[in-house]
Each structure stands twice: as structure tokens, then as C-alpha cells.
Design a protein around this motif. Structure first.
Motif, short mmCIF file in Angstrom:
data_model
loop_
_atom_site.label_atom_id
_atom_site.label_comp_id
_atom_site.label_asym_id
_atom_site.label_seq_id
_atom_site.Cartn_x
_atom_site.Cartn_y
_atom_site.Cartn_z
N ARG A 404 14.20 10.35 5.65
CA ARG A 404 13.11 10.14 6.61
C ARG A 404 12.63 11.45 7.18
O ARG A 404 11.42 11.68 7.35
CB ARG A 404 13.59 9.20 7.73
N TYR A 405 13.55 12.35 7.49
CA TYR A 405 13.15 13.66 8.05
C TYR A 405 12.37 14.45 7.00
O TYR A 405 11.39 15.13 7.34
CB TYR A 405 14.39 14.43 8.52
N ARG A 406 12.78 14.40 5.72
CA ARG A 406 12.05 15.13 4.70
C ARG A 406 10.65 14.57 4.52
O ARG A 406 9.68 15.32 4.40
CB ARG A 406 12.82 15.02 3.37
N ARG A 407 10.53 13.22 4.55
CA ARG A 407 9.21 12.62 4.40
C ARG A 407 8.32 12.97 5.59
O ARG A 407 7.13 13.25 5.44
CB ARG A 407 9.35 11.11 4.28
N GLN A 408 8.90 12.97 6.78
CA GLN A 408 8.13 13.33 7.97
C GLN A 408 7.65 14.77 7.88
O GLN A 408 6.50 15.07 8.22
CB GLN A 408 9.01 13.12 9.21
N ALA A 409 8.50 15.67 7.41
CA ALA A 409 8.12 17.09 7.29
C ALA A 409 7.03 17.25 6.25
O ALA A 409 6.08 18.04 6.43
CB ALA A 409 9.34 17.92 6.92
N THR A 410 7.10 16.48 5.15
CA THR A 410 6.08 16.58 4.11
C THR A 410 4.73 16.08 4.62
O THR A 410 3.69 16.69 4.37
CB THR A 410 6.51 15.75 2.89
N GLN A 411 4.74 14.98 5.35
CA GLN A 411 3.49 14.44 5.90
C GLN A 411 2.89 15.39 6.92
O GLN A 411 1.66 15.56 6.98
CB GLN A 411 3.76 13.08 6.54
N ALA A 412 3.76 16.04 7.73
CA ALA A 412 3.25 16.99 8.72
C ALA A 412 2.61 18.20 8.04
O ALA A 412 1.58 18.72 8.51
CB ALA A 412 4.40 17.45 9.62
#
Length: 412
Positions: A404-412
Motif C-alpha cells: 500500500r505504501y509503494r502504491r501510494q508513493a507511485t500515485q503521488a
């Protein structure tokens, strides 16, 4: 990819009721029961369960055909009734196949839910589901990409619940099985295509209808409730719609003949509650005239579907899936139906071969399930097993959190 598999079928729990049991056991200091099927069955990881529901090569529809033959063989009754009805499972999110905001009787209101239509074989020896079809709303069939992502064909066409009922009844009859009657609620009784399909095959039906449903009599066209008000006192008969847990279900019944140039006998059947006076209406057809008691028996058989849903969910986990794609849903549901059919068949055979003495009620599906788990399955839950699953859950949650943290960082 591993994470997607876990989201789809990795955590197959026993559901809300099991969660409440889990918390109650913990408060009372009792041994806490494992909360996933793989853990409860004594497996060390959920990989086997995931493989069975998602990646293994087997055809759920072929199992359905075997299930249908198994139920008819063990519960065979020349007067059996096919009962059609739908039930819903409340879901969160929008990714699970067939989910949208829609009415479901499970919640008694409009909820984000997945709805399926079931066909139940109900006879004197017992009852069990023999077929199922997922109701796929227009919001899905009008979006080919969404269907493809959920494992449905991109050209999946919208089908109403009565159309799904026709499909299942046709499959049952085309397989060489016989039934004289079909029963269903207002969703199905108000559909002319379903009634016409049954009449074409010479299959009788007792299908519920709305009070506003209009029928043609020898005196003209009337609403069902208007006809009920015209009935004289002597037109009503007190008859039982079948035995329930608290005794026979007695109602007042009346039938009005409906003339029709087509072959067969047609009636409007009216049921009156002897306490409240509440009325219910049924459209009836039979190839040949039948007595009122027969129509009442078929109408009373419709309650068997509610008992099937209750025991199928409570004993076999019919609604306890956390699957997203159609293939996994289809596999889970047919296995749950098979488990429930096994309980119903054992119950029927026990009643026939070993009648209970007067001091005991006959074996129920609930009691057979308890005995089967206690005496046959005997899962092993030692300390090492429980610690292993604790380690697996912590590792799984850590991977999910990192993803989830990696996906959030990618979207940001």
C-alpha cells in the motif's frame, strides 16, 4: 500477484457470525477457534485453498451437474417442487463480481451487495440447492472492461432474475429429471415469460403475485385484491401450508378459476392470515385440474428455499466467501452447495433407515454437521500450528502494508 491472490481468496473466513463467536470465546476464556478455513482445517498456509478456488483446473458446472444428480437420487420425490429464489451477500467496494447497490432480503434494504438466483429441489425427504446463477447487473454488462477484469466474458449479456430462473429450470428438465411443480415469489410470478415457458413444457406452477396483479375472469378483468374482497365467506377453507418448527402453518385459502383458451387449468390462489387478515396472492397453472390442497402444498413448499439459504449459510458457509472473480465465486458456491447437499442426504437416509425413538427428535442437519466435525474431521490445532499461523498473518499484513505504501508513493 501474490497479493492479488490473497485479496481474492486468501482470507476465506467463517464470516460475521464466526467473528462474533471468536470474540465471545476470547471474553469467556475459551479456546479461540481459527478464523480461516485453511487454518481451521489444519493446513499450514492458505496456498492450497487459494489454488483450489483460483488456479486448479476443474469445471464448477460439471460439479453442478453431479450435484443435481446426487440430490435427486438421495432426496427423490415424485411430488417434489422446484423452488426458485434469490439471496444477496453484503459486500464492500466495487471490485467483486456482480456487486452494486441493490435491494437484498438478507439486509432487508438497499445495500452494496452481490445477488445470485438459486434453484432448490424440495421434497418430503428434504431439500437442497441444485443450481445457481449470479445476477450480473446492467452496470456490469454495459462495461466490457469491468466484466473482463472480474473473469466474465466481455460479451456477457444482461439477464433478469426470471430469465436466470428459466435457464436453470430448463437445465434441470433437459438433464432428464422430472418435476411437476415450480414455486417462486413475486419477482417470478409477475414475469409472463417465465409462466409461458413453464406452460409450454407442461410444468405446473404456483408463483406469488402482487395485490395489483390483474387477472381475467368470466366477469371481466380485475385486480387480485379486488377479487379477494368479492369472495363470500364459504369460499375460504382452512388448510395447512406444511409443518413448521412450531406446528402446522394454518391459513385460510380460496381459489378462483381463470378461463383461458389454451390447454391447462389456471387459478388465482389467495391466502389469508387467520390472525391478521393479511392476504397473499398466487398465479397457478397445472396441465390438469388439481384440488385446492395440492395448490396449497406447492405454495407452502416455497418456504423451503428460505430454510435452504439459512442452513446453507449457517452450516456450509454459502455466504462466507471473500472472492472477487467469477470463477472463484462459482467454485466456492458450488462446493458450499455440495456440502449442504451432503448433510441433507445423510439426514434423509438416517430418517429412512434409523427412525428416532419417541424420546428424541430425528437427526437434523445441524446435529449431523456437529457430529461430522467432531468424529470425522478432528482438525489438529496444536501450539506449533497456531504459532505458525500467527507468523503467517503478521508476514502477510507486513507485505500488504508495504504494498500500500509503494502504491501510494507511485500515485503521488
Amino acid at each position: 500477484m501474490w497479493r492479488a491472490g490473497c485479496l481474492e481468496i486468501g482470507h476465506v473466513r467463517f464470516g460475521r457470525r464466526a467473528g462474533e463467536t471468536h470474540r465471545r470465546q476470547r471474553r469467556q476464556g475459551a479456546p479461540v477457534r481459527p478464523h480461516t478455513i485453511a487454518e481451521w482445517a489444519g493446513e499450514s498456509t492458505p496456498d492450497g485453498m487459494q489454488h483450489l478456488l483460483g488456479r486448479a483446473e476443474w469445471d464448477a458446472d460439471q460439479v453442478r451437474d453431479d450435484l443435481r444428480d446426487y440430490v435427486v437420487e438421495h432426496l427423490h420425490d415424485d411430488q417434489a417442487v422446484l423452488v426458485v429464489d434469490e439471496t444477496g451477500d453484503v459486500k464492500k467496494g466495487t471490485g467483486t463480481v456482480g456487486v452494486q447497490r441493490q435491494y437484498t432480503g438478507t439486509a432487508g434494504r438497499i445495500e452494496n451487495a452481490q445477488v445470485a438466483v438459486y434453484l432448490v429441489y424440495a421434497g418430503r425427504r428434504g431439500h437442497a440447492a441444485v443450481d445457481r446463477e449470479l445476477y450480473v447487473p446492467r452496470s456490469w454488462t454495459s462495461d466490457p472492461d469491468r466484466c473482463r477484469d472480474a473473469g466474465l466474458d466481455q460479451d456477457t449479456a444482461f439477464a433478469t432474475k426470471p430469465e436466470l430462473a428459466i435457464l436453470m429450470i430448463t437445465r434441470f428438465l433437459d438433464a432428464g429429471h422430472h418435476t411437476s411443480w415450480v414455486a417462486g415469489d413475486e419477482v417470478y410470478g409477475g414475469n409472463p415469460r417465465l409462466r409461458a415457458a413453464l406452460e409450454e413444457r407442461g410444468t405446473g406452477y404456483v408463483l406469488a403475485g402482487a395485490c395489483s396483479h390483474e387477472v381475467t375472469t368470466q366477469a371481466g378483468k380485475f385486480r387480485a385484491d379486488a377479487l379477494a374482497r368479492k369472495l363470500p365467506k364459504q369460499a375460504w377453507q382452512k388448510l395447512s401450508a406444511g409443518a413448521g418448527a412450531k406446528g402446522h402453518r394454518f391459513y385460510d385459502w380460496a381459489a378462483i378459476e381463470l378461463p383461458d383458451p389454451a390447454p391447462g387449468s389456471r387459478q388465482l390462489l389467495i391466502r389469508r392470515n387467520r390472525t391478521t387478515g393479511e392476504l397473499a396472492y398466487y398465479r397457478c397453472y397445472s396441465p390438469r385440474p388439481v384440488p385446492l390442497s395440492t395448490l396449497v402444498r406447492v405454495a407452502g413448499s416455497r418456504w423451503r428455499v428460505e430454510e435452504t439459504f439459512q442452513s446453507g449459510k449457517g452450516l456450509a458457509g454459502l455466504d462466507e466467501h471473500q472472492v472477487r472473480r467469477y470463477a472463484s465465486w462459482s467454485r466456492w458456491v458450488i462446493l458450499a452447495m455440495l456440502a449442504h447437499a451432503f448433510l441433507a442426504a445423510v439426514r434423509a437416509d438416517e430418517h429412512a433407515r434409523h427412525p428416532a425413538p419417541d424420546t428424541l427428535i430425528p437427526l437434523t442437519c445441524n446435529e449431523i454437521q456437529r457430529l461430522f466435525i467432531t468424529l470425522v474431521i478432528r482438525p489438529v490445532h496444536d501450539t506449533a500450528h497456531r504459532l505458525g499461523w500467527s507468523h503467517w498473518r503478521r508476514r502477510h499484513k507486513a507485505r500488504s502494508q508495504a504494498s500500500r505504501y509503494r502504491r501510494q508513493a507511485t500515485q503521488a
